[in-house]
Design an enzyme around this catalytic site. Structure first.
Site, PDB file in Angstrom:
ATOM      1  N   ARG A  97      -0.657  -9.251  13.257  1.00  0.00           N
ATOM      2  CA  ARG A  97      -1.280  -8.273  12.343  1.00  0.00           C
ATOM      3  C   ARG A  97      -2.017  -8.967  11.198  1.00  0.00           C
ATOM      4  NH1 ARG A  97       4.079  -5.470  11.448  1.00  0.00           N
ATOM      5  NH2 ARG A  97       3.233  -4.307   9.701  1.00  0.00           N
TER       6      ARG A  97
ATOM      7  N   ARG B  83      11.409  -5.481   5.304  1.00  0.00           N
ATOM      8  CA  ARG B  83      11.093  -4.070   5.004  1.00  0.00           C
ATOM      9  C   ARG B  83      12.024  -3.114   5.762  1.00  0.00           C
ATOM     10  NH1 ARG B  83       5.021  -1.940   5.478  1.00  0.00           N
ATOM     11  NH2 ARG B  83       5.116  -2.721   7.620  1.00  0.00           N
TER      12      ARG B  83
ATOM     13  N   LYS C 102       0.834  -1.207   0.000  1.00  0.00           N
ATOM     14  CA  LYS C 102       0.000   0.000   0.000  1.00  0.00           C
ATOM     15  C   LYS C 102       0.869   1.259   0.000  1.00  0.00           C
ATOM     16  CE  LYS C 102      -2.029  -1.207   3.879  1.00  0.00           C
ATOM     17  NZ  LYS C 102      -1.390  -2.512   4.127  1.00  0.00           N
TER      18      LYS C 102
HETATM   19  P1  ADP Z   1       1.125  -1.926   7.609  1.00  0.00           P
HETATM   20  O1  ADP Z   1       2.124  -1.223   6.745  1.00  0.00           O
HETATM   21  O2  ADP Z   1       1.683  -3.132   8.253  1.00  0.00           O
HETATM   22  O3  ADP Z   1      -0.184  -2.176   6.915  1.00  0.00           O
HETATM   23  P2  ADP Z   1       0.545   0.561   9.034  1.00  0.00           P
HETATM   24  O4  ADP Z   1       1.784   1.351   8.952  1.00  0.00           O
HETATM   25  O5  ADP Z   1      -0.584   0.954   8.152  1.00  0.00           O
HETATM   26  O6  ADP Z   1       0.867  -0.990   8.859  1.00  0.00           O
HETATM   27  O7  ADP Z   1       0.025   0.543  10.538  1.00  0.00           O
HETATM   28  C1  ADP Z   1       0.878   0.194  11.606  1.00  0.00           C
HETATM   29  C2  ADP Z   1       0.062   0.019  12.880  1.00  0.00           C
HETATM   30  O8  ADP Z   1      -0.609   1.263  13.194  1.00  0.00           O
HETATM   31  C3  ADP Z   1      -1.056  -1.011  12.819  1.00  0.00           C
HETATM   32  O9  ADP Z   1      -0.591  -2.330  13.089  1.00  0.00           O
HETATM   33  C4  ADP Z   1      -1.993  -0.495  13.920  1.00  0.00           C
HETATM   34  O10 ADP Z   1      -1.501  -0.810  15.210  1.00  0.00           O
HETATM   35  C5  ADP Z   1      -1.891   1.014  13.743  1.00  0.00           C
HETATM   36  N1  ADP Z   1      -2.908   1.511  12.811  1.00  0.00           N
HETATM   37  C6  ADP Z   1      -2.695   2.095  11.586  1.00  0.00           C
HETATM   38  N2  ADP Z   1      -3.866   2.401  10.999  1.00  0.00           N
HETATM   39  C7  ADP Z   1      -4.844   1.988  11.851  1.00  0.00           C
HETATM   40  C8  ADP Z   1      -6.264   2.000  11.817  1.00  0.00           C
HETATM   41  N3  ADP Z   1      -6.934   2.490  10.767  1.00  0.00           N
HETATM   42  N4  ADP Z   1      -6.940   1.480  12.870  1.00  0.00           N
HETATM   43  C9  ADP Z   1      -6.295   0.993  13.943  1.00  0.00           C
HETATM   44  N5  ADP Z   1      -4.964   0.942  14.035  1.00  0.00           N
HETATM   45  C10 ADP Z   1      -4.230   1.433  13.012  1.00  0.00           C
HETATM   46  P1  ADP Z   2       2.103  -1.937   3.204  1.00  0.00           P
HETATM   47  O1  ADP Z   2       2.094  -0.423   3.234  1.00  0.00           O
HETATM   48  O2  ADP Z   2       0.939  -2.510   2.475  1.00  0.00           O
HETATM   49  O3  ADP Z   2       2.274  -2.553   4.554  1.00  0.00           O
HETATM   50  P2  ADP Z   2       4.721  -1.649   1.879  1.00  0.00           P
HETATM   51  O4  ADP Z   2       4.437  -0.786   0.706  1.00  0.00           O
HETATM   52  O5  ADP Z   2       5.431  -1.044   3.024  1.00  0.00           O
HETATM   53  O6  ADP Z   2       3.367  -2.391   2.368  1.00  0.00           O
HETATM   54  O7  ADP Z   2       5.508  -2.939   1.335  1.00  0.00           O
HETATM   55  C1  ADP Z   2       5.887  -3.980   2.243  1.00  0.00           C
HETATM   56  C2  ADP Z   2       7.267  -4.497   1.856  1.00  0.00           C
HETATM   57  O8  ADP Z   2       7.173  -5.220   0.620  1.00  0.00           O
HETATM   58  C3  ADP Z   2       8.304  -3.405   1.615  1.00  0.00           C
HETATM   59  O9  ADP Z   2       9.541  -3.891   2.041  1.00  0.00           O
HETATM   60  C4  ADP Z   2       8.275  -3.186   0.095  1.00  0.00           C
HETATM   61  O10 ADP Z   2       9.522  -2.731  -0.404  1.00  0.00           O
HETATM   62  C5  ADP Z   2       7.965  -4.594  -0.414  1.00  0.00           C
HETATM   63  N1  ADP Z   2       7.116  -4.603  -1.617  1.00  0.00           N
HETATM   64  C6  ADP Z   2       6.128  -3.741  -1.957  1.00  0.00           C
HETATM   65  N2  ADP Z   2       5.548  -4.089  -3.121  1.00  0.00           N
HETATM   66  C7  ADP Z   2       6.199  -5.221  -3.535  1.00  0.00           C
HETATM   67  C8  ADP Z   2       6.073  -6.066  -4.696  1.00  0.00           C
HETATM   68  N3  ADP Z   2       5.143  -5.825  -5.641  1.00  0.00           N
HETATM   69  N4  ADP Z   2       6.909  -7.128  -4.778  1.00  0.00           N
HETATM   70  C9  ADP Z   2       7.839  -7.375  -3.811  1.00  0.00           C
HETATM   71  N5  ADP Z   2       7.999  -6.610  -2.712  1.00  0.00           N
HETATM   72  C10 ADP Z   2       7.198  -5.547  -2.571  1.00  0.00           C
END
Ligand code: ADP
Ligand code: ADP
Ligand code: ZN
Length: 230
Positions: A172, A128, A13
Site C-alpha cells: 500500500r 492499528r 486521516k
Molecule cells: P488506509 O486507512 O490504509 O489509508 P483505507 O481504509 O482508506 O486505507 O482503504 C483500504 C483499501 O480500500 C485500500 O487499500 C484500497 O484497496 C481500497 N480503497 C479505498 N479507497 C480507494 C480508492 N479511492 N481507490 C481505490 N481503492 C480504494
Molecule cells: P489513515 O486513515 O490515514 O490510514 P488512521 O487514522 O487509521 O490512518 O491512523 C493509523 C494508525 O495510527 C491508527 O492506529 C491511529 O490510532 C494511529 N495514529 C493516528 N494519528 C496518530 C498520531 N498523530 N500519532 C500516533 N499515532 C497516530
C-alpha cells in the site's frame, strides 16, 4: 464546506476525520469504510473489492468513482457538506471528482494533506485496531482505548484489519507513492492544498488542521455560493 483529507496509509486521516466532522458538522465519506461495509453486508461489490484490498492494491477506478458519485449526490452531503477521506487516490479519480463537483454545482473548499514520513507508517498500521461497529481507529500503543479491545465511543469490539499486515502495508505504501502522492501537486496547482505535519500528537494535529481551515480564506468561506477562487 466540502473538504478532502489526503495522506499515506496510516497518516491519521480517519483519526483526524472523526474530530473534523464533529467540529464542522460534516458528513464523513470514507471510501475504505464504504468498502468494508459492503464486505460486511456480503454485496457483489464488497466481494470484488476485498480481493484488491487484501493484497493492498487499489480497487479499479470505475468501481470507486461510481460509488463516490452516488454518495455525494445524496441529500445529507448536499445539505451539510462533506469530508472525503481516501478518495481520490489516482489522477483519473481526481478528474472524475472535478466532473462530479461541477455537475453538482458545488466547489471544493480545501484539501488537507497529512504529511508523515514513511518510516513511521508501518508501526502505526500494524498496531492499528478498528471498531467493528462504528469504524473508530485506535492504536495499541499510540492511542489505546480506555478498556482493552473495546471502543470508547460505542463499546464495540476492536479488531485488526486483514490488510494491516506487513506485506499488504508495504504494498500500500508503494501504491501510495506511485499513484496517490502525485495528486499533491494536482491540488497545489488548484491552490487548494493545506499541508499539515502529521508526525505530532493526535490533538496537536487536529488543532493545526482546524486552525488551517478557519484561517485560510478559501476554506473558511462557509458560504458555498461564493466561488472558491475569491
Ligand atoms: P488506509 O486507512 O490504509 O489509508 P483505507 O481504509 O482508506 O486505507 O482503504 C483500504 C483499501 O480500500 C485500500 O487499500 C484500497 O484497496 C481500497 N480503497 C479505498 N479507497 C480507494 C480508492 N479511492 N481507490 C481505490 N481503492 C480504494
Ligand atoms: P489513515 O486513515 O490515514 O490510514 P488512521 O487514522 O487509521 O490512518 O491512523 C493509523 C494508525 O495510527 C491508527 O492506529 C491511529 O490510532 C494511529 N495514529 C493516528 N494519528 C496518530 C498520531 N498523530 N500519532 C500516533 N499515532 C497516530
Ligand atoms: Zn465504536
Amino acid at each position: 464546506m466540502k473538504l478532502l483529507i489526503m495522506g499515506p496509509p496510516g497518516a491519521g486521516k480517519g483519526t483526524q476525520a472523526e474530530g473534523l466532522v464533529k467540529e464542522f458538522s460534516l458528513v464523513h465519506v470514507s471510501t475504505g469504510d464504504m468498502f468494508r461495509e459492503a464486505i460486511k453486508a456480503g454485496t457483489e461489490m464488497g466481494k470484488r473489492a476485498k480481493e484488491y484490498m487484501d493484497k493492498g492494491e487499489l480497487v479499479p477506478d470505475e468501481v470507486v468513482v461510481g460509488m463516490v458519485n452516488e454518495r455525494l449526490s445524496q441529500d445529507d452531503c448536499q445539505e451539510k457538506g462533506f469530508l472525503l477521506d481516501g478518495f481520490p487516490r489516482t489522477l483519473p479519480q481526481a478528474i472524475a471528482l472535478d466532473e462530479a463537483i461541477e455537475a453538482l454545482k458545488i466547489n471544493l473548499n480545501g484539501v488537507i494533506n497529512i504529511d508523515v514520513p514513511r518510516e513511521r507508517l508501518m508501526a502505526r498500521l500494524t498496531g492499528r485496531r478498528i471498531c467493528r461497529n462504528c469504524g473508530s481507529s485506535y492504536h495499541i500503543l499510540f492511542n489505546p482505548p480506555q478498556q482493552e479491545g473495546k471502543c470508547d465511543n460505542c463499546g464495540g469490539e476492536l479488531y485488526q484489519r486483514s490488510d494491516d499486515n506487513e506485506e499488504a502495508v508495504s504494498n500500500r505504501l508503494d501504491v501510495y507513492e506511485n499513484q496517490t502522492q502525485p495528486l499533491i501537486e494536482y491540488y497545489i496547482q488548484k491552490k487548494l492544498l493545506k499541508n499539515i505535519n502529521g508526525d505530532q500528537e493526535i490533538n496537536k494535529v487536529l488543532t493545526e488542521v482546524i486552525t488551517s481551515i478557519k484561517t485560510t480564506s478559501n476554506i473558511s468561506d462557509y458560504d458555498d455560493s461564493l466561488p472558491s477562487c475569491c
